[in-house]
Design a protein around this motif. Sequence first.
Motif, PDB file in Angstrom:
ATOM      1  N   GLY A  90       4.526   5.366 -15.571  1.00 19.35           N
ATOM      2  CA  GLY A  90       5.675   6.244 -15.721  1.00 19.35           C
ATOM      3  C   GLY A  90       5.507   7.146 -16.929  1.00 19.35           C
ATOM      4  N   ARG A  91       6.259   8.221 -16.950  1.00 17.00           N
ATOM      5  CA  ARG A  91       6.274   9.080 -18.139  1.00 17.00           C
ATOM      6  C   ARG A  91       7.198   8.465 -19.186  1.00 17.00           C
ATOM      7  N   ASP A  92       8.468   8.303 -18.830  1.00 11.47           N
ATOM      8  CA  ASP A  92       9.431   7.704 -19.759  1.00 11.47           C
ATOM      9  C   ASP A  92       9.437   6.177 -19.667  1.00 11.47           C
ATOM     10  N   TYR A  93       9.560   5.656 -18.441  1.00  4.33           N
ATOM     11  CA  TYR A  93       9.699   4.212 -18.239  1.00  4.33           C
ATOM     12  C   TYR A  93       8.713   3.714 -17.191  1.00  4.33           C
ATOM     13  N   GLY A  94       8.130   2.544 -17.453  1.00  6.60           N
ATOM     14  CA  GLY A  94       7.387   1.820 -16.435  1.00  6.60           C
ATOM     15  C   GLY A  94       8.376   1.041 -15.589  1.00  6.60           C
ATOM     16  N   PHE A  95       9.104   0.123 -16.223  1.00  9.11           N
ATOM     17  CA  PHE A  95      10.209  -0.614 -15.610  1.00  9.11           C
ATOM     18  C   PHE A  95      11.441  -0.421 -16.469  1.00  9.11           C
ATOM     19  N   ARG A  96      12.530  -0.027 -15.842  1.00 11.19           N
ATOM     20  CA  ARG A  96      13.816   0.060 -16.544  1.00 11.19           C
ATOM     21  C   ARG A  96      14.809  -0.805 -15.780  1.00 11.19           C
ATOM     22  N   LEU A  97      15.273  -1.869 -16.434  1.00  8.62           N
ATOM     23  CA  LEU A  97      16.183  -2.832 -15.825  1.00  8.62           C
ATOM     24  C   LEU A  97      17.579  -2.612 -16.389  1.00  8.62           C
ATOM     25  N   ARG A 136       2.666   6.610 -10.006  1.00 10.46           N
ATOM     26  CA  ARG A 136       2.151   7.300 -11.188  1.00 10.46           C
ATOM     27  C   ARG A 136       2.881   8.631 -11.362  1.00 10.46           C
ATOM     28  N   ASN A 137       2.850   9.111 -12.593  1.00 15.91           N
ATOM     29  CA  ASN A 137       3.384  10.427 -12.925  1.00 15.91           C
ATOM     30  C   ASN A 137       4.839  10.585 -12.519  1.00 15.91           C
ATOM     31  N   CYS A 138       5.631   9.524 -12.565  1.00 16.52           N
ATOM     32  CA  CYS A 138       7.070   9.591 -12.317  1.00 16.52           C
ATOM     33  C   CYS A 138       7.781   9.432 -13.663  1.00 16.52           C
ATOM     34  N   GLN A 139       8.953  10.025 -13.806  1.00 21.75           N
ATOM     35  CA  GLN A 139       9.709   9.827 -15.047  1.00 21.75           C
ATOM     36  C   GLN A 139       9.949   8.335 -15.262  1.00 21.75           C
ATOM     37  N   THR A 140      10.444   7.659 -14.221  1.00 19.63           N
ATOM     38  CA  THR A 140      10.627   6.210 -14.238  1.00 19.63           C
ATOM     39  C   THR A 140       9.897   5.652 -13.030  1.00 19.63           C
ATOM     40  N   ALA A 141       8.908   4.820 -13.258  1.00 22.86           N
ATOM     41  CA  ALA A 141       8.156   4.245 -12.138  1.00 22.86           C
ATOM     42  C   ALA A 141       9.076   3.364 -11.298  1.00 22.86           C
ATOM     43  N   VAL A 142       9.731   2.370 -11.922  1.00 22.20           N
ATOM     44  CA  VAL A 142      10.620   1.454 -11.203  1.00 22.20           C
ATOM     45  C   VAL A 142      11.923   1.306 -11.993  1.00 22.20           C
ATOM     46  N   GLU A 143      13.028   1.663 -11.350  1.00 22.07           N
ATOM     47  CA  GLU A 143      14.370   1.492 -11.922  1.00 22.07           C
ATOM     48  C   GLU A 143      15.064   0.410 -11.109  1.00 22.07           C
ATOM     49  N   VAL A 144      15.435  -0.686 -11.773  1.00 17.72           N
ATOM     50  CA  VAL A 144      16.121  -1.789 -11.103  1.00 17.72           C
ATOM     51  C   VAL A 144      17.505  -1.918 -11.727  1.00 17.72           C
ATOM     52  N   GLU A 186      -0.599  -3.509 -13.745  1.00 17.94           N
ATOM     53  CA  GLU A 186      -0.758  -2.710 -14.955  1.00 17.94           C
ATOM     54  C   GLU A 186       0.473  -1.825 -15.109  1.00 17.94           C
ATOM     55  N   VAL A 187       1.013  -1.784 -16.333  1.00 17.83           N
ATOM     56  CA  VAL A 187       2.189  -0.973 -16.634  1.00 17.83           C
ATOM     57  C   VAL A 187       1.861  -0.064 -17.806  1.00 17.83           C
ATOM     58  N   SER A 188       2.208   1.215 -17.652  1.00 21.68           N
ATOM     59  CA  SER A 188       1.933   2.202 -18.682  1.00 21.68           C
ATOM     60  C   SER A 188       3.040   3.252 -18.676  1.00 21.68           C
ATOM     61  N   ALA A 189       3.681   3.457 -19.828  1.00 17.69           N
ATOM     62  CA  ALA A 189       4.731   4.476 -19.977  1.00 17.69           C
ATOM     63  C   ALA A 189       5.114   4.535 -21.452  1.00 17.69           C
ATOM     64  N   TYR A 243       0.816  -1.218   0.000  1.00 12.96           N
ATOM     65  CA  TYR A 243       0.000   0.000   0.000  1.00 12.96           C
ATOM     66  C   TYR A 243       0.854   1.275   0.000  1.00 12.96           C
ATOM     67  N   VAL A 244       1.786   1.313  -0.924  1.00 14.82           N
ATOM     68  CA  VAL A 244       2.628   2.493  -1.112  1.00 14.82           C
ATOM     69  C   VAL A 244       2.096   3.249  -2.322  1.00 14.82           C
ATOM     70  N   PHE A 245       1.959   4.565  -2.182  1.00 17.40           N
ATOM     71  CA  PHE A 245       1.484   5.433  -3.261  1.00 17.40           C
ATOM     72  C   PHE A 245       2.559   6.494  -3.515  1.00 17.40           C
ATOM     73  N   ILE A 246       3.006   6.582  -4.763  1.00 23.13           N
ATOM     74  CA  ILE A 246       4.049   7.539  -5.144  1.00 23.13           C
ATOM     75  C   ILE A 246       3.594   8.285  -6.379  1.00 23.13           C
ATOM     76  N   ASP A 247       3.762   9.613  -6.346  1.00 22.56           N
ATOM     77  CA  ASP A 247       3.326  10.461  -7.453  1.00 22.56           C
ATOM     78  C   ASP A 247       4.316  11.609  -7.639  1.00 22.56           C
ATOM     79  N   GLY A 248       4.792  11.807  -8.884  1.00 18.99           N
ATOM     80  CA  GLY A 248       5.505  13.023  -9.236  1.00 18.99           C
ATOM     81  C   GLY A 248       6.988  13.080  -8.954  1.00 18.99           C
ATOM     82  N   TYR A 249       7.691  11.961  -8.952  1.00 25.35           N
ATOM     83  CA  TYR A 249       9.138  11.946  -8.708  1.00 25.35           C
ATOM     84  C   TYR A 249       9.881  11.467  -9.953  1.00 25.35           C
ATOM     85  N   HIS A 250      11.194  11.727  -9.987  1.00 27.99           N
ATOM     86  CA  HIS A 250      11.986  11.220 -11.104  1.00 27.99           C
ATOM     87  C   HIS A 250      11.994   9.688 -11.055  1.00 27.99           C
ATOM     88  N   TYR A 251      12.383   9.140  -9.907  1.00 30.70           N
ATOM     89  CA  TYR A 251      12.298   7.695  -9.680  1.00 30.70           C
ATOM     90  C   TYR A 251      11.216   7.449  -8.641  1.00 30.70           C
TER      91      TYR A 251
END
Length: 182
Positions: free
Chosen positions: A123-130, A98-106, A144-147, A68-76
Amino acid sequence: YGTPLRVGVRYDTTTDIGRLENIHFSPVYWRQSGLPNAPAANGPLAAWLLANGTAMHMERSDWEYVAYVFIDGYHYGFLMTRGAQGGANAQFYGMTIRNCQTAVEVQETNPFGMEFAHCTFQGRDYGFRLGSRFNAAIMLNECEVSAEQALYSAGSGCFITQNSRVTRGNISLTGGVLAMTA
């Protein structure tokens, strides 16, 4: 609830099952706080966080539970890197980024990887970037993934989805394995 200005939560060398629950980070919270000198909507703070901020930064953590973590509006939204004593593995449930440049960077995990269930990644640019050092597994179930780039993988690891949807964006793997089932 909060508006962290550089990094919201950063942790390393968490052993014996850490937990993060009910955390909400967004520029909206400070803006709507009613506090003196609160930032204006769509002002420089929101732009700065989108260009520079990290809501969560996980380094070494063993069997972390995140719910139950909610994150909005960050680069990562969520950044995962190698810590002083190695990478992390974790289970995520009910997370919305939501609304992050990269939702998840691994960039790197330990060999056990990451599991996500009932999560939304917009994400804006990336949903998942590995990253190129990623060689474990990321598993999504009912997510659900959207970017613009829903999934980008430069590593040799596996990205596995079950009962999940990519609702917008491209999928690009320069290495690794992708397995998607309905």
